[in-house]
Design a protein around this motif. Structure first.
Motif, short mmCIF file in Angstrom:
data_model
loop_
_atom_site.label_atom_id
_atom_site.label_comp_id
_atom_site.label_asym_id
_atom_site.label_seq_id
_atom_site.Cartn_x
_atom_site.Cartn_y
_atom_site.Cartn_z
N ILE A 32 -52.77 44.13 49.44
CA ILE A 32 -52.15 42.95 50.08
C ILE A 32 -50.58 43.37 50.59
O ILE A 32 -49.91 44.49 50.12
CB ILE A 32 -51.89 41.87 49.03
CG1 ILE A 32 -51.05 42.41 47.66
CG2 ILE A 32 -52.98 41.75 48.69
CD1 ILE A 32 -50.68 41.14 46.71
N GLU A 33 -50.20 42.47 51.40
CA GLU A 33 -48.76 42.70 51.86
C GLU A 33 -47.81 41.35 51.96
O GLU A 33 -47.66 40.84 52.86
CB GLU A 33 -48.71 43.37 53.16
CG GLU A 33 -47.27 43.84 53.67
CD GLU A 33 -47.21 44.65 54.85
OE1 GLU A 33 -46.11 45.32 55.15
OE2 GLU A 33 -48.24 44.60 55.67
N PRO A 34 -47.59 40.65 50.79
CA PRO A 34 -47.27 39.35 50.56
C PRO A 34 -46.14 39.22 51.49
O PRO A 34 -46.01 37.74 51.86
CB PRO A 34 -47.20 39.44 49.12
CG PRO A 34 -47.84 40.25 48.58
CD PRO A 34 -47.61 41.54 49.38
N GLU A 35 -45.02 39.94 51.50
CA GLU A 35 -43.68 39.72 52.03
C GLU A 35 -43.77 39.71 53.74
O GLU A 35 -42.56 39.10 54.21
CB GLU A 35 -42.58 40.72 51.84
CG GLU A 35 -42.71 40.90 50.35
CD GLU A 35 -42.24 42.26 49.66
OE1 GLU A 35 -41.09 42.49 49.97
OE2 GLU A 35 -42.71 42.91 49.07
N TRP A 78 -54.10 34.80 54.46
CA TRP A 78 -54.84 35.58 53.22
C TRP A 78 -56.14 35.13 52.82
O TRP A 78 -56.55 35.34 51.72
CB TRP A 78 -54.00 35.59 52.01
CG TRP A 78 -52.60 36.33 52.49
CD1 TRP A 78 -51.50 35.99 52.59
CD2 TRP A 78 -52.75 37.98 52.65
NE1 TRP A 78 -50.63 37.04 52.75
CE2 TRP A 78 -51.35 38.16 53.05
CE3 TRP A 78 -53.62 39.07 52.57
CZ2 TRP A 78 -50.87 39.57 53.25
CZ3 TRP A 78 -52.93 40.26 52.60
CH2 TRP A 78 -51.74 40.48 53.13
N PHE A 95 -52.10 34.29 46.10
CA PHE A 95 -52.54 35.56 45.51
C PHE A 95 -53.04 35.26 44.08
O PHE A 95 -53.93 36.07 43.65
CB PHE A 95 -51.50 36.49 45.65
CG PHE A 95 -51.17 36.95 46.91
CD1 PHE A 95 -52.16 37.79 47.67
CD2 PHE A 95 -50.04 36.68 47.92
CE1 PHE A 95 -52.02 38.05 48.81
CE2 PHE A 95 -49.96 37.00 48.87
CZ PHE A 95 -50.81 37.89 49.45
N LEU A 123 -41.86 36.63 42.33
CA LEU A 123 -43.27 36.87 42.66
C LEU A 123 -44.04 37.70 42.04
O LEU A 123 -45.21 37.47 41.47
CB LEU A 123 -43.42 36.83 44.13
CG LEU A 123 -44.87 36.98 44.70
CD1 LEU A 123 -45.79 35.59 44.35
CD2 LEU A 123 -45.10 37.01 46.26
N LEU A 157 -47.00 31.89 48.29
CA LEU A 157 -47.71 33.30 47.99
C LEU A 157 -48.38 33.42 46.64
O LEU A 157 -49.14 33.81 46.48
CB LEU A 157 -46.53 34.43 48.18
CG LEU A 157 -45.96 34.33 49.75
CD1 LEU A 157 -44.75 35.32 49.67
CD2 LEU A 157 -46.96 34.77 50.54
N TRP A 208 -49.80 46.72 46.21
CA TRP A 208 -48.67 45.67 46.84
C TRP A 208 -48.03 46.70 48.02
O TRP A 208 -47.12 47.35 47.79
CB TRP A 208 -47.90 45.19 45.89
CG TRP A 208 -46.67 44.42 46.31
CD1 TRP A 208 -45.77 44.44 47.33
CD2 TRP A 208 -46.39 42.93 45.84
NE1 TRP A 208 -45.10 43.23 47.31
CE2 TRP A 208 -45.52 42.42 46.37
CE3 TRP A 208 -47.07 42.23 44.91
CZ2 TRP A 208 -44.78 41.23 46.01
CZ3 TRP A 208 -46.72 41.11 44.58
CH2 TRP A 208 -45.57 40.50 45.09
#
Length: 725
Positions: A410-413, A381, A461, A508, A457, A475
């Motif tokens: 974003i695509e945190p997972e 990221w 972020f 999160l 994470l 998200w």
């Protein structure tokens, strides 16, 4: 008092329009007595009249009373291994079964807080909570059943908490949030919301017969295929008549809702975490809390049921700071550029969007790491300053200078194997030992059961969102979970992976939304793959579907509307021909379909001519004028899309919006007529041409729709209520 104790062992919950009764019987079994209209003070235990039914065994406590069988009686929270062969709400991995008996109760002012889980908020009118204490003396497992009562919204919020009071570990293998038994007497229907990617939440209605019907997900998300919200109905229930009970799980992971009609014509609904693959270890002294499930009943049809759920979600679920905050009209760069953009591309979109009176530009996928396709870079990221030709903040400043706020995707997972994050931490993904991973969109799932991953994470972020002037976050989550193994958990806790994953996601979300409370978060999972009440607790709006075709969207939004209000629905005007279906439609058709939601655009402004740009300016002005009505008004489904048109009505005390699409225009036909609902019968309503009609006339004779032409013809009628002197 919403909660009353009658004759010491009968518990009555009354909301504004409904009554719910429970009895702790002579064997300390919790019997379900009633859920329906108020009874005028009558205890409904007289309905508990059962014969001796063959092959229906009796518990030992009943002695020779063969009429007392848990296989036939209405129960409040049935357990495995007690002689009840129907679906159960709770069970242990123990050959002795689980036999929970009543031990006592508490009545609480307010509601208990569920740590780590989304929940109905303590907001507005006070809540009250009934807690029923149950215990199994053999396994020494206890269970508290919670009934949080919201009188105003006719809601009973159910959950359960288990505790191991023995001296050894136990394993839970079934932990439902609610069970509801329905008396026999008439056929019962079940409404579920089925689908797939790009076709979510399709209204599906069936009549229950003897046997079990299930709706659920094993994907680690609530999914595109099913939604964690179902409705039981009477045989003839319509929008405006008949009984209906809605059950909505406040949860975003794997779930199941089972409806069973038994041999006696009684119906049982059980809803909660999906027991498939679920095995939760409780060491001595440890407890487990289920997610919440909301029950609401209407005896005035599906319309009133939906209105009650809409009001509850607006008042007590979405983040309070966004309840009355105007939402921006945005443009998302995805369908304009996909991965193929540079700084000039983004600034050109921004300047043209500002010229069309758009508020916010959202930079979608491709701004970070080596992310020039969906095969690499996910998880890294760091801003790709080479691609953006400078820092992210400098780009944001130029977008702001053009007159737009800035949002980001974003695509945190998730993570690509071709990423620095994966190369550094290959143990941070869910993957079965000794096997190759199951890939989805060429990406793997980060192990959100691992606090180290969640902490990483959050650091990434929170820094992104505090170092840069970002006002909106989309998200995303673009695959289902498949591998159920976590390197972080011991072998005897691998059955906890899916639920612990969801708890990590909630952790999160909670930390990030608190760190940047003014940032608007929109949920997304390949569109509507995680459109549920659990996500709405953190994100006040969710991208409804990746399918932006206006015809298809009216079908998706129809199903969505049964539980979720329009202000939670991400809906945009996209390009024509549509990128998902190839269908060509006019701008006003696309706008009409997108209007009952948060509104925005998924298109390349460069492709628009001057007339279309001017049309978009007018659409944005209209939407801003209507947004308070859309976000706070009462939503009515005027037609079923199967009737050849999708029409809805949104009304408040001052205005009425009638809108939708007529799918096919017939030749040589009279103007279509639709009856409006929920108006003041004595009030006078005036349209844009000055035509005046009473509310009574509009609700009985109806409204004549404008003449249409072609297919998917848009309809928009605005009525103003005249002020009385």
């Amino acid at each position: 008092m919403a909660i009353q104790v009658i004759r010491d062992r009968i518990f009555q919950i009354e909301t504004e329009h409904t009554c719910y009764q429970i009895q702790a019987d002579r064997h300390n079994i919790l019997s379900h007595l009633w859920y329906g209209p108020k009874t005028g003070g009558q205890v409904m235990d007289y309905l508990q009249d059962y014969p001796d039914v063959g092959f229906a065994g009796s518990i030992a406590d009943a002695g020779n009373d063969r009429t007392y069988s848990l296989d036939t009686r209405l129960q409040e929270y049935p357990c495995e291994g007690t002689g009840d062969y129907r679906i159960s709400a709770a069970g242990l991995e123990d050959s002795r079964g689980l036999d929970l008996r009543y031990e006592g109760y508490e009545i609480l002012e307010g509601r208990p807080v569920l740590e780590g889980l989304p929940q109905i908020r303590e907001a507005g009118n006070p809540l009250q909570t009934l807690v029923l204490h149950l215990a199994d003396k053999v396994t020494e497992v206890t269970c508290d059943l919670f009934y949080v009562v919201d009188e105003e919204n006719d809601a009973i919020i159910r959950s359960a908490r288990f505790e191991n009071r023995s001296g050894r570990p136990v394993w839970l293998d079934r932990t439902a949030s609610l069970s509801l038994d329905v008396h026999h007497g008439e056929p019962v229907g079940l409404i579920t919301f089925t689908g797939k990617h790009n076709k979510e939440r399709q209204f599906t209605r069936r009549r229950l017969e003897q046997g079990i019907v299930s709706a659920g997900s094993t994907r680690g998300t609530s999914s595109h295929q099913q939604n964690p919200a179902v409705i039981l109905t009477g045989p003839d229930t319509t929008e405006t008549a008949g009984w209906a009970v809605g059950a909505m799980l406040v949860y975003s992971g794997s779930f199941r809702a089972d409806a069973e009609m038994d041999q006696l014509g009684q119906t049982r609904l059980v809803m909660g975490i999906n027991p498939y693959g679920f095995r939760w270890k409780l060491n001595p002294g440890e407890s487990f809390q289920t997610p919440e499930a909301v029950l609401i009943r209407s005896d005035e049809g599906l319309e009133v049921l939906s209105l009650r759920f809409h009001r509850l979600i607006r008042q007590r679920l979405i983040p309070p700071r966004f309840r009355n905050r105007p939402r921006p009209v945005l443009i998302n760069t995805w369908e304009a550029a996909y991965f193929n953009f540079d700084r000039k591309t983004i600034l050109d979109i921004a300047r043209q969007s500002a010229d069309m009176d758009i508020d916010l530009l959202v930079l979608d996928d491709g701004w970070f790491g080596s992310r020039n396709s969906d095969n690499a870079g996910l998880g890294d990221w760091e801003v790709n300053e080479k691609k953006l030709e400078g820092s992210l903040q400098s780009l944001i400043e130029e977008v702001n200078a053009a007159g737009l706020d800035f949002g980001i995707w974003i695509e945190p997972e998730m993570v690509n194997e071709d990423s620095n994050l994966y190369r550094t931490h290959p143990d941070w993904v869910l993957k079965a030992p000794g096997r190759g991973p199951v890939r989805g969109r060429n990406q793997l799932v980060l192990d959100m059961t691992n606090p180290e991953v969640v902490d990483h994470l959050f650091q990434v972020f929170s820094k992104l969102l505090t170092d840069n002037h970002i006002t909106y976050v989309k998200w995303d989550m673009n695959r289902s979970l498949a591998d159920r193994h976590s390197d972080h958990l011991p072998e005897d806790r691998q059955g906890e992976v899916h639920h612990r994953y969801m708890l990590g996601v909630y952790d999160l979300l909670d930390r990030l939304t608190k760190a940047v409370p003014d940032v608007l978060f929109e949920g997304c999972s390949g569109g509507g793959g995680r459109f549920d009440a659990g996500m709405l607790y953190y994100t006040p709006q969710i991208w409804c579907s990746d399918d932006t075709d206006p015809h298809e969207r009216t079908l998706i939004q129809y199903g969505t509307s049964f539980f979720y209000p329009p202000d939670t629905v991400g809906s945009h005007v996209s390009a024509s021909p549509n990128h998902q279906t190839g269908r060509r439609t006019s701008l006003d058709t696309r706008a009409a379909a997108a209007m009952p939601g948060t509104f925005g655009y998924e298109l390349d402004p460069e492709t628009l001519d001057d007339l279309e740009r001017e049309e978009i300016r007018g659409m944005n002005q209209l939407y801003r004028d209507l947004q308070p009505l859309i976000f706070h008004g009462r939503y009515y489904r005027l037609t079923n899309p199967g009737q050849g048109m999708a029409l809805w009505q949104i009304a408040d005390d001052d205005r009425v919006l009638v809108q939708g699409l007529v799918y096919e225009t017939e030749p040589n036909a009279l103007r279509r007529r639709v009856r409006l609902r929920g108006l003041d019968p004595k009030a006078v309503y005036r349209d844009a041409d000055g035509m005046r009609r009473t509310g009574q006339a509009l609700m009985t004779g109806g409204l004549l729709l404008p003449l249409t032409s072609g297919t998917d013809a848009p309809v928009t009628v605005i009525l103003e209520r005249e002020k009385t002197q």
